[in-house]
Write a protein that holds these residues in place. Structure first.
Motif, PDB file in Angstrom:
ATOM      1  N   ASP A   1       0.767  -0.948   0.125  1.00 56.84           N
ATOM      2  CA  ASP A   1       0.126  -0.068  -0.063  1.00 56.84           C
ATOM      3  C   ASP A   1       0.743   1.539  -0.113  1.00 56.84           C
ATOM      4  O   ASP A   1       0.610   2.175  -0.821  1.00 56.84           O
ATOM      5  CB  ASP A   1      -0.777   0.411   1.643  1.00 56.84           C
ATOM      6  CG  ASP A   1      -2.156  -1.147   1.199  1.00 56.84           C
ATOM      7  OD1 ASP A   1      -2.090  -1.898  -0.020  1.00 56.84           O
ATOM      8  OD2 ASP A   1      -2.467  -1.443   2.263  1.00 56.84           O
ATOM      9  N   PHE A   2       1.906   1.135   0.590  1.00 57.69           N
ATOM     10  CA  PHE A   2       2.348   2.412   0.670  1.00 57.69           C
ATOM     11  C   PHE A   2       3.545   2.648  -0.446  1.00 57.69           C
ATOM     12  O   PHE A   2       3.914   3.313  -1.127  1.00 57.69           O
ATOM     13  CB  PHE A   2       3.717   2.035   2.149  1.00 57.69           C
ATOM     14  CG  PHE A   2       2.834   2.407   3.302  1.00 57.69           C
ATOM     15  CD1 PHE A   2       2.689   3.882   3.645  1.00 57.69           C
ATOM     16  CD2 PHE A   2       2.500   1.276   3.985  1.00 57.69           C
ATOM     17  CE1 PHE A   2       2.188   4.672   5.157  1.00 57.69           C
ATOM     18  CE2 PHE A   2       1.642   1.686   5.539  1.00 57.69           C
ATOM     19  CZ  PHE A   2       1.341   3.112   5.961  1.00 57.69           C
ATOM     20  N   ARG A   3       4.113   1.354  -0.469  1.00 58.10           N
ATOM     21  CA  ARG A   3       4.559   1.552  -2.348  1.00 58.10           C
ATOM     22  C   ARG A   3       3.820   2.047  -3.220  1.00 58.10           C
ATOM     23  O   ARG A   3       4.558   2.781  -3.752  1.00 58.10           O
ATOM     24  CB  ARG A   3       5.550   0.142  -2.880  1.00 58.10           C
ATOM     25  CG  ARG A   3       6.288  -0.054  -4.164  1.00 58.10           C
ATOM     26  CD  ARG A   3       7.183  -1.064  -3.951  1.00 58.10           C
ATOM     27  NE  ARG A   3       6.699  -1.941  -3.257  1.00 58.10           N
ATOM     28  CZ  ARG A   3       5.701  -3.144  -3.336  1.00 58.10           C
ATOM     29  NH1 ARG A   3       4.789  -3.303  -4.827  1.00 58.10           N
ATOM     30  NH2 ARG A   3       6.264  -3.992  -2.926  1.00 58.10           N
TER      31      ARG A   3
ATOM     32  N   THR B   1       2.468   6.816  -7.196  1.00 55.87           N
ATOM     33  CA  THR B   1       1.089   7.731  -7.400  1.00 55.87           C
ATOM     34  C   THR B   1       1.746   8.863  -7.387  1.00 55.87           C
ATOM     35  O   THR B   1       2.440   9.465  -7.603  1.00 55.87           O
ATOM     36  CB  THR B   1       0.278   7.130  -6.775  1.00 55.87           C
ATOM     37  OG1 THR B   1      -0.704   6.182  -7.352  1.00 55.87           O
ATOM     38  CG2 THR B   1      -0.872   7.891  -6.561  1.00 55.87           C
ATOM     39  N   ALA B   2       2.839   9.332  -6.432  1.00 58.05           N
ATOM     40  CA  ALA B   2       3.678  10.037  -6.239  1.00 58.05           C
ATOM     41  C   ALA B   2       4.050  11.263  -6.703  1.00 58.05           C
ATOM     42  O   ALA B   2       4.317  11.631  -7.139  1.00 58.05           O
ATOM     43  CB  ALA B   2       3.418  10.538  -4.326  1.00 58.05           C
ATOM     44  N   ARG B   3       5.376   9.584  -6.739  1.00 62.36           N
ATOM     45  CA  ARG B   3       6.887  10.073  -7.913  1.00 62.36           C
ATOM     46  C   ARG B   3       5.977   9.903  -8.330  1.00 62.36           C
ATOM     47  O   ARG B   3       6.229  11.481  -9.709  1.00 62.36           O
ATOM     48  CB  ARG B   3       7.291   8.786  -7.537  1.00 62.36           C
ATOM     49  CG  ARG B   3       8.579   9.050  -8.486  1.00 62.36           C
ATOM     50  CD  ARG B   3       9.522   7.856  -8.683  1.00 62.36           C
ATOM     51  NE  ARG B   3       9.828   7.802  -6.999  1.00 62.36           N
ATOM     52  CZ  ARG B   3       9.478   6.400  -6.248  1.00 62.36           C
ATOM     53  NH1 ARG B   3       8.412   5.107  -7.556  1.00 62.36           N
ATOM     54  NH2 ARG B   3       9.820   6.065  -5.399  1.00 62.36           N
ATOM     55  N   ALA B   4       4.755   9.942  -9.539  1.00 67.97           N
ATOM     56  CA  ALA B   4       4.139   9.991 -11.099  1.00 67.97           C
ATOM     57  C   ALA B   4       3.471  11.163 -11.034  1.00 67.97           C
ATOM     58  O   ALA B   4       3.951  12.607 -12.097  1.00 67.97           O
ATOM     59  CB  ALA B   4       3.585   8.714 -11.766  1.00 67.97           C
ATOM     60  N   ALA B   5       3.439  11.499 -10.163  1.00 72.36           N
ATOM     61  CA  ALA B   5       2.472  12.845  -9.603  1.00 72.36           C
ATOM     62  C   ALA B   5       3.553  13.900  -9.974  1.00 72.36           C
ATOM     63  O   ALA B   5       3.925  15.199 -10.525  1.00 72.36           O
ATOM     64  CB  ALA B   5       1.740  13.135  -8.731  1.00 72.36           C
TER      65      ALA B   5
ATOM     66  N   ALA C   1       5.001  14.524 -13.345  1.00 70.56           N
ATOM     67  CA  ALA C   1       3.965  14.967 -14.396  1.00 70.56           C
ATOM     68  C   ALA C   1       4.240  16.550 -13.976  1.00 70.56           C
ATOM     69  O   ALA C   1       4.564  17.424 -15.099  1.00 70.56           O
ATOM     70  CB  ALA C   1       2.613  14.441 -13.975  1.00 70.56           C
ATOM     71  N   VAL C   2       4.851  16.596 -12.874  1.00 72.02           N
ATOM     72  CA  VAL C   2       4.256  18.498 -12.035  1.00 72.02           C
ATOM     73  C   VAL C   2       5.708  19.335 -13.556  1.00 72.02           C
ATOM     74  O   VAL C   2       5.933  20.359 -13.665  1.00 72.02           O
ATOM     75  CB  VAL C   2       4.220  18.688 -11.270  1.00 72.02           C
ATOM     76  CG1 VAL C   2       4.529  19.810 -10.782  1.00 72.02           C
ATOM     77  CG2 VAL C   2       2.669  18.286 -11.088  1.00 72.02           C
ATOM     78  N   ALA C   3       6.672  18.274 -13.152  1.00 71.95           N
ATOM     79  CA  ALA C   3       8.409  18.369 -13.328  1.00 71.95           C
ATOM     80  C   ALA C   3       8.215  18.964 -15.432  1.00 71.95           C
ATOM     81  O   ALA C   3       9.440  19.519 -15.700  1.00 71.95           O
ATOM     82  CB  ALA C   3       9.253  17.713 -13.042  1.00 71.95           C
TER      83      ALA C   3
END
Length: 133
Positions: A99-101, A106-110, A113-115
Motif C-alpha cells: 500500500d505504501f509502495r 503515485t506521488a512520484r508519477a505526479a 508530471a509536474v516537472a
C-alpha cells in the motif's frame, strides 16, 4: 524497516510512546537470527519512562501482536532480560508495504508530471482560461 514503521504508525494504531518503545527495540536488533534483549532499565533510561511504564507499553504491543516477550534465565536459574520477538511487527509491516509502495509510486508519477515543461494543473486558472477560449 524504521521508515516504514514511521509511515505505518497510524495504520498500526500506535501512540507516540508505543512507537518509541518499538523503535528502541528495533535499535537493539542487529542480527536477523538474534532477537533483541534490552533490559527494561535500559529502555527506561533511553525513553525517560519508569520500568513499570515500559512493562505496560510492551504488554500493549504484545496484545496487538507486534511483540512477543520470551523469558530468559541464567544457568543458575536467575532471571535475565527478556528477549523480544518482533516477527509480528515484521509480518504486519510486510502486509502494509505494498500500500505504501503504491502511494509512493503515485506521488512520484505526479511529481514527474509536474516537472515536465509546460505542464498545467487541470485546476489552475491558466488552464481554465485556455479551455474556455
Amino acid at each position: 524497516m524504521p521508515s516504514l514503521l514511521l509511515r505505518a504508525q497510524r495504520r498500526l494504531n500506535l501512540n507516540p510512546t508505543q512507537l518509541a518503545v518499538l523503535l528502541q527495540l528495533c535499535d537493539f536488533w542487529w542480527d536477523k537470527e538474534r532477537k533483541p534483549f534490552p533490559s527494561k532499565e535500559t529502555l527506561s533510561q533511553r525513553l525517560s519512562l519508569s520500568e513499570r511504564q515500559i512493562q505496560r507499553y510492551i504488554a500493549e504491543l504484545e496484545r496487538e501482536g507486534l511483540v512477543q516477550r520470551i523469558e530468559r534465565r541464567a544457568s543458575n536459574g536467575g532471571k535475565l532480560s527478556n528477549t523480544y520477538d518482533l516477527t509480528g511487527l515484521v509480518k504486519k509491516l510486510q502486509a502494509l508495504e505494498p500500500d505504501f509502495r503504491e502511494a509512493e509510486e503515485t506521488a512520484r508519477a505526479a511529481r514527474k508530471a509536474v516537472a515536465k515543461r509546460g505542464y498545467r494543473s487541470p485546476k489552475s486558472p491558466v488552464a481554465s482560461k485556455e479551455a474556455a477560449a
